[in-house]
Enzyme design. Structure first.
Site, PDB file in Angstrom:
ATOM      1  N   TYR A   1       7.198   7.750  -7.436  1.00 25.04           N
ATOM      2  CA  TYR A   1       8.283   8.186  -6.598  1.00 25.04           C
ATOM      3  C   TYR A   1       9.025   9.179  -7.191  1.00 25.04           C
ATOM      4  CZ  TYR A   1      11.432   7.093  -2.698  1.00 25.04           C
ATOM      5  OH  TYR A   1      12.186   7.241  -1.454  1.00 25.04           O
TER       6      TYR A   1
ATOM      7  N   LYS B   1     -10.551  -4.689  13.956  1.00 27.09           N
ATOM      8  CA  LYS B   1     -11.033  -3.450  14.121  1.00 27.09           C
ATOM      9  C   LYS B   1     -10.803  -2.875  12.379  1.00 27.09           C
ATOM     10  CE  LYS B   1     -13.480  -0.565  16.226  1.00 27.09           C
ATOM     11  NZ  LYS B   1     -13.359   0.053  17.478  1.00 27.09           N
TER      12      LYS B   1
END
Length: 589
Positions: free
Chosen positions: A39, A94
Site C-alpha cells: 500500500y 461459476k
C-alpha cells in the site's frame, strides 16, 4: 449419483465460511516493509506506470487473471427471473469453476438492473477492473443486445456463456457424433426445439461449421417457426422456414438426422425418435428433465447417439468443458474479444480430444476401465486434465492469428508447461524427473501386465520416452487386454515367465539366488519354484542387470514386496534398513 437434498444443499453453502469463494493475498504481508510496498507509499509507483501506459495494468495488477461473472438474475438456471441477489449462489459457483478448472480469479457481480441500457452502462463503468467479462443468466432477447453492445464498446473479452458455452460444447459433440454415425454436417437435417439464447447460438455455430440453413427447422412454444408468422424477433426470423407443410415437432422430426433440445422436459416421444433417420443424433439438453430420457431414447432406437445435460449419463454437454479454458486462452494473450475464430478453435480442440486415449484419472473418476471414442464417448469428460492445455492453446493461437491478441505466445511448449504448473499437474521437480529419464531411458519391468493400470502405465511410459518397458505376464492375455483397451504394444517387450522357453532363465536365476542365500538355507529347488512368481522373477532381472528397475504392488501387499526385495536384491552391508519416499505434488510445488 447421490440424490441432492434441499438440506444438503443449504448446509453446503452455509457451513463454515458462508459462500464458495474468497480473496487470498498473493504477495508477502508479514512485515512493515511488505505492507509499505503493498500500500502506501510503494503502491504509488505501479499507479504512475499504469497512468503512463494503461497496458501495464496487466503487469502490475491482477487484471490479467481476473474475470467478472455478471448477472441481473433474469434467467437463473431453470428458476427464471428470481432477481440479482437470489442468483448470487450461481455466480459464486461459476467463480469456483473458473478457479478450479483454469486457475482464473473471479469477482461475482450481481447488478440489480433489468433495463438493458442501464445494465450496459453499469458493466462498462466497472470493466477497467477486469481482464474479461462472463455474462450469466440474462434472459433473451435482452441478452443478445447486451452482449453485442458490450463486445463493441469494450476492449476486453465478453462472452454470454449461456449462449456460446453450450454452442461450443454441443458443436464439438455434434461433429464427433456425425463422425460416429458416418454423416456429413452439410447433408444432415436438423431440428432445434427451443428458440432462446442457447438454441439460436448453437444453431448459428452449427451453420458456421457447415450446416445448411435450408436443412434446419427451429421450433418455439408455438411450433415450427415459419416466415409467415408475425412479431418474430430478429433471432427467430433468421431461422424461420418458408416451408408450410410442417407445424408440429412430430411433423418436423420425421426423417431428421439431428435433434437439438433446449426447451423443456418430456416433449420428445419414443415414436418421434423412431421416425428419425438411421443413427439419429439426439441432444436432449433441458435440465433437470431432458426432452426425452436416456432410457426411453435407447429403448426406442438402440442406434441413437444420445447426449443430455446430465452427468449421470454418457456424453454430457457441460459448459465447464469450455468456458474456463476459452477465457484462459483469451486472458493469456490479453485478447480484445472472444471472436468466432476462437470459438471454432475451441470446438475443434474439444472434439479432437475425445479421440485421444483417455488418462487414468478420468477412467478412475467414472469407475470404468477405459473410455474409447464411439457412441458412449464422443465428448471429453469435465475432469480431463488435458482440456486446459488443448483448449486454451487452441483459443490463444486463434486469438493471435485473428489479430485480437495484444500479447503473442512464442514458445507453445513452455506455455503448455505453464498451464500444467498453474493447475498443479506438474512442477519443476516432476519435470526434472521426466527430463532425466528421457535423456537415458532405462529398462523397467512392469510386474502385473494383465492389470489394466499397469499395462496402460507401460504403454504411456514408452510413448513418453521415459523408459524401455518390459511387461511380465501371459503374452496372449496381455495382447487381448491391449486390444480391448485400444493400446499399442509396438516396441514393448513381453516376458511370459512361466513359458517353457523361459525355463533356462528361471534355472539360471534359481542358481544365483540359492548360492546367494545358501547360508540361510535356500535350496536350488526352492529358488526355482520361486522363479514362477512375478516378484521374484522381476527382481532377479534387476539383480542380474537384465533390467534397471522393477514396478510392482497392484496384486501384492507392500510388506510381501519388501520381503522379496530383501531376499533377492538385499541391503548394502553398511546399512541395516532402507526407506521409501513419497512425493506430494501441489499447486505450490
Amino acid at each position: 449419483m447421490a440424490k441432492i437434498t434441499k438440506e444438503a444443499a443449504l448446509l453446503y453453502h452455509s457451513q463454515g465460511k458462508p459462500g464458495k469463494i474468497e480473496v487470498v493475498p498473493t504477495k508477502p504481508h508479514s512485515t512493515q516493509t511488505d505492507l509499505s510496498l503493498a500500500y502506501s507509499p510503494g503502491v504509488a509507483e505501479p499507479c504512475l506506470e499504469i497512468e503512463k501506459n494503461p497496458q501495464d495494468a496487466y503487469k502490475y495488477t491482477a487484471k490479467g487473471n481476473l474475470v467478472a461473472v455478471i448477472s441481473n438474475g433474469t434467467a437463473v438456471l431453470g428458476l427464471g427471473d428470481i432477481g440479482a441477489l437470489s442468483g448470487k449462489p450461481v455466480m459464486e459457483g461459476k467463480g469456483l469453476l473458473f478457479k478450479i478448472y483454469a486457475g482464473i480469479d473471479v469477482f461475482d457481480i450481481e447488478v440489480n438492473e433489468k433495463d438493458p441500457d442501464k445494465f450496459i452502462e453499469a458493466v462498462k463503468a466497472i470493466a477497467p477492473t477486469f481482464g474479461g467479462i462472463n455474462l450469466e443468466d440474462i434472459k433473451a432477447p435482452e441478452c443478445f443486445e447486451i452482449e453485442r453492445r458490450l463486445k463493441e464498446e469494450l476492449d476486453i473479452p465478453v462472452m454470454h456463456d449461456d449462449q456460446h458455452g453450450t454452442a461450443i460444447i454441443s458443436s464439438a459433440g455434434l461433429l464427433n457424433a456425425l463422425e460416429v454415425a458416418g454423416k456429413k454436417i452439410e447433408d444432415v437435417k436438423i431440428v432445434v426445439n427451443g428458440a432462446g439464447a442457447s438454441a439460436t447460438s448453437c444453431t448459428k455455430l452449427y451453420e458456421a461449421l457447415g450446416a445448411r440453413r435450408e436443412n434446419i427447422l427451429m421450433l418455439d412454444s408455438k411450433g415450427v417457426i415459419t416466415s409467415d408468422r408475425e412479431n418474430l424477433t430478429e433471432q427467430k426470423r433468421y431461422f424461420a422456414t418458408d416451408r408450410r407443410d410442417v407445424h408440429t415437432l412430430a411433423e418436423a422430426i420425421r426423417g431428421a438426422d439431428v435433434f437439438l433440445g433446449l426447451s423443456k422436459g418430456n416433449v420428445l416421444t419414443q415414436e418421434m425418435v423412431r421416425s428419425m433417420a438411421d443413427h439419429p443424433i439426439v441432444f436432449a439438453l433441458a435440465n433437470p428433465a431432458p426432452e426425452i430420457s436416456y432410457e426411453d431414447a435407447m429403448a426406442a432406437r438402440p442406434d441413437v447417439l444420445m447426449s443430455t445435460g446430465r452427468s449421470d449419463y454418457p456424453n454430457q454437454i457441460n459448459n465447464v468443458i469450455g468456458f474456463p479454458y476459452i477465457f484462459r486462452g483469451a486472458l493469456d494473450t490479453q485478447a480484445k474479444s472472444i471472436n468466432e475464430e476462437m470459438k471454432i478453435a475451441a470446438v475443434h480442440a474439444i472434439a479432437n480430444l475425445a479421440k485421444q486415449p483417455v488418462p487414468d484419472v478420468v477412467n478412475e473418476a467414472y469407475h470404468v476401465n477405459n473410455f474409447t471414442f464411439g457412441p458412449e464417448y464422443f465428448i471429453p469428460k469435465p475432469v480431463d486434465p488435458r482440456l486446459i492445455t488443448e483448449v486454451s492453446c487452441a483459443v490463444a493461437k486463434a486469438a493471435i492469428e485473428s489479430g485480437v491478441a495484444r500479447k503473442k505466445i512464442e514458445d507453445w511448449d513452455a506455455y503448455k508447461l505453464q498451464l500444467r504448473e498453474l493447475m498443479g499437474y506438474e512442477s519443476k521437480l516432476t519435470r526434472q524427473l521426466y527430463d532425466t529419464a528421457r535423456r537415458n531411458p532405462q529398462r523397467v519391468v512392469f510386474a502385473e501386465g494383465i492389470h489394466p493400470n499397469m499395462l496402460k502405465a507401460a504403454v504411456e511410459a514408452k510413448a513418453e520416452g521415459i523408459c524401455h518397458p518390459i511387461i511380465l505376464g501371459n503374452d496372449e492375455a496381455i495382447e487381448k487386454l491391449a486390444k480391448e483397451l485400444d493400446l499399442s504394444l509396438e516396441g514393448i517387450e513381453i516376458v511370459n515367465l512361466r513359458h517353457p522357453d523361459e525355463a533356462p532363465r528361471r534355472e539360471r536365476y534359481a542358481r544365483i539366488l540359492s548360492e546367494k542365500r545358501a547360508r540361510e538355507g535356500v535350496t536350488y529347488e526352492e529358488a526355482n519354484d520361486k522363479m514362477f512368481e512375478r516378484n521374484y522373477f522381476g527382481m532377479m532381472m534387476v539383480e542380474t542387470s537384465e533390467a534397471d528397475a522393477f514396478i510392482t504392488g497392484l496384486y501384492t501387499k507392500y510388506s510381501n514386496t519388501i520381503k522379496v526385495a530383501k531376499e533377492v536384491i538385499g541391503i548394502r552391508p553398511e546399512f541395516k534398513h532402507f526407506g521409501t519416499m513419497h512425493i506430494l505434488n501441489s499447486k505450490k510445488g
